[in-house]
Design an enzyme around this catalytic site. Structure first.
Site, mmCIF file in Angstrom:
data_model
loop_
_atom_site.group_PDB
_atom_site.id
_atom_site.type_symbol
_atom_site.label_atom_id
_atom_site.label_comp_id
_atom_site.label_asym_id
_atom_site.label_seq_id
_atom_site.Cartn_x
_atom_site.Cartn_y
_atom_site.Cartn_z
ATOM 1 N N GLU A 1 2.707 5.845 7.207
ATOM 2 C CA GLU A 1 1.378 5.577 7.772
ATOM 3 C C GLU A 1 0.537 4.704 6.856
ATOM 4 O O GLU A 1 -0.310 3.928 7.313
ATOM 5 C CB GLU A 1 0.649 6.891 8.070
ATOM 6 C CG GLU A 1 0.017 7.609 6.899
ATOM 7 C CD GLU A 1 1.004 8.240 5.926
ATOM 8 O OE1 GLU A 1 0.622 8.492 4.773
ATOM 9 O OE2 GLU A 1 2.153 8.493 6.349
ATOM 10 N N ASP A 2 0.773 4.805 5.543
ATOM 11 C CA ASP A 2 -0.013 4.006 4.595
ATOM 12 C C ASP A 2 0.233 2.511 4.792
ATOM 13 O O ASP A 2 -0.712 1.713 4.805
ATOM 14 C CB ASP A 2 0.298 4.422 3.159
ATOM 15 C CG ASP A 2 1.779 4.657 2.907
ATOM 16 O OD1 ASP A 2 2.606 4.297 3.780
ATOM 17 O OD2 ASP A 2 2.122 5.181 1.833
ATOM 18 N N TYR A 3 1.494 2.114 4.961
ATOM 19 C CA TYR A 3 1.832 0.701 5.164
ATOM 20 C C TYR A 3 1.194 0.165 6.440
ATOM 21 O O TYR A 3 0.583 -0.919 6.446
ATOM 22 C CB TYR A 3 3.350 0.529 5.207
ATOM 23 C CG TYR A 3 3.802 -0.857 5.604
ATOM 24 C CD1 TYR A 3 3.881 -1.874 4.662
ATOM 25 C CD2 TYR A 3 4.140 -1.149 6.927
ATOM 26 C CE1 TYR A 3 4.291 -3.154 5.024
ATOM 27 C CE2 TYR A 3 4.544 -2.419 7.297
ATOM 28 C CZ TYR A 3 4.623 -3.415 6.342
ATOM 29 O OH TYR A 3 5.010 -4.678 6.709
ATOM 30 N N GLY B 1 0.131 5.208 -0.095
ATOM 31 C CA GLY B 1 -1.086 5.985 0.160
ATOM 32 C C GLY B 1 -1.205 7.294 -0.565
ATOM 33 O O GLY B 1 -1.922 8.183 -0.100
ATOM 34 N N HIS C 1 0.809 -1.211 0.000
ATOM 35 C CA HIS C 1 0.000 0.000 0.000
ATOM 36 C C HIS C 1 0.847 1.268 0.000
ATOM 37 O O HIS C 1 1.597 1.520 0.937
ATOM 38 C CB HIS C 1 -0.909 -0.011 1.233
ATOM 39 C CG HIS C 1 -1.869 1.125 1.302
ATOM 40 N ND1 HIS C 1 -2.167 1.784 2.484
ATOM 41 C CD2 HIS C 1 -2.618 1.723 0.350
ATOM 42 C CE1 HIS C 1 -3.049 2.723 2.247
ATOM 43 N NE2 HIS C 1 -3.340 2.706 0.961
#
Length: 397
Positions: A235-237, A210, A208
């Site tokens: 933060e996306d991961y 983001g 991911h």
């Protein structure tokens, strides 16, 4: 003497297995991309109304393409959505630009939030937090400032949001542009990055990114909302990791995310790739050992040596054939991601490809030697596991 021979043959077998596996990934990524990407978006009226979408647009500063990029969010072919612009400093020039767009498109539900809210280290989440709390729809699209949307991109993403899916994200790619930096950028995102993304999605591995990601608000709230990931730069991961651990699924949409920064440069892209490599190393330390084997030149050199040890093959011809086959495979991969011929000649592609492949090992080495992460005007140190600490913080929300 015998243990030494066994050790040599052991390394040779390891390199040959890695080489075969990487070529299987090439075949997998290309085949999957031909099936997955650039499908025709269904514009017929749905049986049930599409859910509303709150679009979060975190902004910092202005570049030459920002106005046209943001305007594409005012012309989306989607029935119900709101655009929530987030600017951490009320004196940022992006404020004036956003206000002009809101005035130009009064029929679109758009709002500007300034000041942010300090909930952790990550400045992007701090910037988006007030808009996230004010969002009124069940789906949330987090979209970076440099993204340019096709009018059917949001519709395509929502159509991938099935009942058991909580995250639909776009594969990173780039808009057409002129100059060597634009060629380098398109070659990287259309070959190495695309291959990783397609294989990871096919195998169900968290990949991911983001920059353009549609998330179910209820699933995000189960994880504690945006603020739960505010102490991570990636933060996306971690968002995807937490949400998928709760039995939700994640999907890649069929239309890639079109990055359209107005200030392209070779140095800026390499700094970005170094930052991503440092994040990967901190989050998944085995990356530092295995990632070189995913690159054309180191893998080819190792496999050429291994072929000589195991089969008596001439290393140099083996290496040259390997590089040529990789080059042709990447050309096909780029055409698949581009959905046609790229906007440059094969000679330009060759130059961009050679530069990208030759620089890749040095980018990883630089990330290993300098663990500090610079992001815009801030610097961070990462703990193992990915938690971030800001060095010399200045901004107070």
């Amino acid at each position: 003497m015998m243990p030494m021979v066994y050790t040599v043959y052991g390394f040779a077998i390891f390199f040959m297995i890695a080489w075969v596996c990487l070529w299987l990934l090439h075949i997998m990524a290309y085949s999957y991309s031909k099936w997955k990407l650039h499908r025709t978006v269904d514009r017929s009226p749905p049986e049930q109304p599409y859910p509303g979408v709150s679009i979060l647009k975190p902004l910092t500063g202005v570049d030459p393409n920002l106005f046209s990029n943001l305007e594409t969010f005012f012309t989306l072919d989607y029935p119900t959505y709101e655009v929530l612009f987030c600017v951490e400093n009320e004196h940022d020039p992006a404020v004036m630009l956003v206000n002009s767009l809101i005035h130009k498109h009064p029929h679109i539900d758009a709002k500007l939030f300034t000041g942010g809210e300090r909930v952790g280290v990550n400045p992007k989440i701090n910037n988006m937090q007030p808009a996230y709390k004010a969002g009124k729809y069940p789906l949330v699209l987090i979209s970076d400032a440099g993204i340019r949307m096709r009018d059917d991109s949001l519709l395509d993403m929502v159509q991938h949001m099935k009942e058991d899916v909580a995250i639909v994200h776009q594969m990173p790619f780039t808009c057409d542009a002129e100059g060597f930096a634009a060629v380098y950028e398109k070659v990287y995102f259309g070959t190495a990055q695309a291959r990783m993304y397609m294989c990871a999605d096919f195998l169900g591995i968290n990949c991911h990114v983001g920059m353009s990601s549609l998330v179910r608000r209820c699933a995000l709230e189960e994880s504690g909302g945006l603020r739960a990931f505010a102490d991570y730069l990636a933060e996306d991961y971690f968002m995807a990791k937490d949400i998928t651990s709760r039995q939700w699924k994640m999907r890649v949409s069929s239309l890639p995310a079109l990055q359209n920064s107005g200030t392209r440069s070779v140095g800026a892209l390499q700094a970005r790739l170094r930052r991503w490599a440092r994040l990967r190393i901190a989050m998944i330390p085995t990356t530092a050992m295995l990632e070189p084997l995913s690159e054309c030149m180191p893998l080819g050199a190792g496999a050429a040596w291994a072929a000589g040890q195991l089969f008596g093959a001439e290393p140099l011809p083996f290496f040259l054939v390997h590089v040529l086959a990789w080059f042709l495979s990447d050309w096909l991969m780029l055409r698949s991601v581009q959905n046609g011929s790229p906007p440059f000649t094969k000679v330009q592609f060759l130059l961009g490809w050679v530069w990208s492949e030759c620089c890749a090992p040095f980018v990883l080495a630089a990330a290993l030697l300098s663990p500090e992460i610079s992001w815009r005007t801030r610097s961070y140190r990462l703990d193992w596991g990915g938690r971030a600490h800001e060095l010399n913080p200045k901004l107070k929300f």
